[in-house]
Scaffold this motif. Sequence first.
Motif, PDB file in Angstrom:
ATOM      1  N   PHE A   1       0.828  -1.208   0.000  1.00 40.30           N
ATOM      2  CA  PHE A   1       0.000   0.000   0.000  1.00 40.30           C
ATOM      3  C   PHE A   1       0.863   1.259   0.000  1.00 40.30           C
ATOM      4  N   GLU A   2       1.917   1.251   0.796  1.00 41.82           N
ATOM      5  CA  GLU A   2       2.806   2.419   0.834  1.00 41.82           C
ATOM      6  C   GLU A   2       3.527   2.606  -0.493  1.00 41.82           C
ATOM      7  N   ALA A   3       3.952   1.495  -1.118  1.00 44.49           N
ATOM      8  CA  ALA A   3       4.610   1.601  -2.416  1.00 44.49           C
ATOM      9  C   ALA A   3       3.648   2.133  -3.478  1.00 44.49           C
ATOM     10  N   LEU A   4       2.379   1.710  -3.410  1.00 52.38           N
ATOM     11  CA  LEU A   4       1.401   2.194  -4.383  1.00 52.38           C
ATOM     12  C   LEU A   4       1.106   3.675  -4.182  1.00 52.38           C
ATOM     13  N   SER A   5       0.967   4.092  -2.930  1.00 52.55           N
ATOM     14  CA  SER A   5       0.704   5.509  -2.666  1.00 52.55           C
ATOM     15  C   SER A   5       1.903   6.380  -3.000  1.00 52.55           C
ATOM     16  N   ARG A   6       3.106   5.839  -2.860  1.00 51.03           N
ATOM     17  CA  ARG A   6       4.299   6.606  -3.215  1.00 51.03           C
ATOM     18  C   ARG A   6       4.441   6.759  -4.721  1.00 51.03           C
TER      19      ARG A   6
END
Length: 234
Positions: A159-164
Motif C-alpha cells: 500500500f505504501e509503495a502504491l501511494s508513493r
Amino acid sequence: MANHEESKSLLSEDAQFNDEKNSTKLNPNAGESPAVIGHATYGWTVNGLPALGQGSVVGEPVDRAHWDSSLCACLGRNDHFCSSDLEVCILGSVAPCVLYGSNVERLGSSPGTFTNHCMPYSCLYMLGELLFGANCVAPWFSYSTRSAIRRRFNLEGSFEALSRSCGCCGSFIEDEVQREQCESACDFATHVFCHPCALCQEGREVRRRLPHPGFNAQPVLVMLPPGEQSMGRS
C-alpha cells in the motif's frame, strides 16, 4: 594623579578578566557556536548540555526499507545466495508447504515451529485442491507471515509503495492504525492472487536476514569420566 588613573584602569581590566574567567568556568562552551547535528540546531545551556533548537528531527517518520528482491524476481539475484534462491524457487513451485514452514521456522528462530505450520498448510492446500482445484484456502492461513516479516524488518508495504508511486491512495489515511490495516489487506491480496511469488519473496528475504535456527546451537562441552585405573606391581 596619572598614577591613580593608571592603577584604576588596571584594576578595571583585572576585574573584567576575572568575570570572563568565572563565566568560562560556569559554561565551558560559552564561546563556541551552536552545533548543527543532522537537520537540527543545538545551542549550549549553562550546565554545558546541548539545548534543542528549531528544526528538530524528533517525531519525524523513519524511512522504511525495501524488500531485497521484487515480487516477480523468481530466480532471485546473482550473489552468494544464488543457490538458495534457486532452492526457494523450486520449493515455492513444487512444495509450498515446505517453503512456508521453513520461512516461519526461520522467522520464529525456534526449531519446533516447522511441523506446526507445515502440517496445517498441507491440509489447507489439499482441501483447496479438492474443493476448488487450486490452492486458494492456504493463503488465508499464510498471509500473516508476510505481515510479520514486514513489521519486523520495517519493510515498505504494498500500500505504501502504491501511494508513493501514484500519490492517490494515502490521502484518506489518518493514522498508523489505518495504514497498518491497509497494509494487512494488501498482504492478504498478495497471497491470494500471487501466492507462489509471495512465498518465494518472503523466503529470499528471511534467508538473507536470518540464519537457520538449527545453525545457532551452542557447542556443548562433554566431560567423560576417567576410566578405571589399577595400580600394577613393578
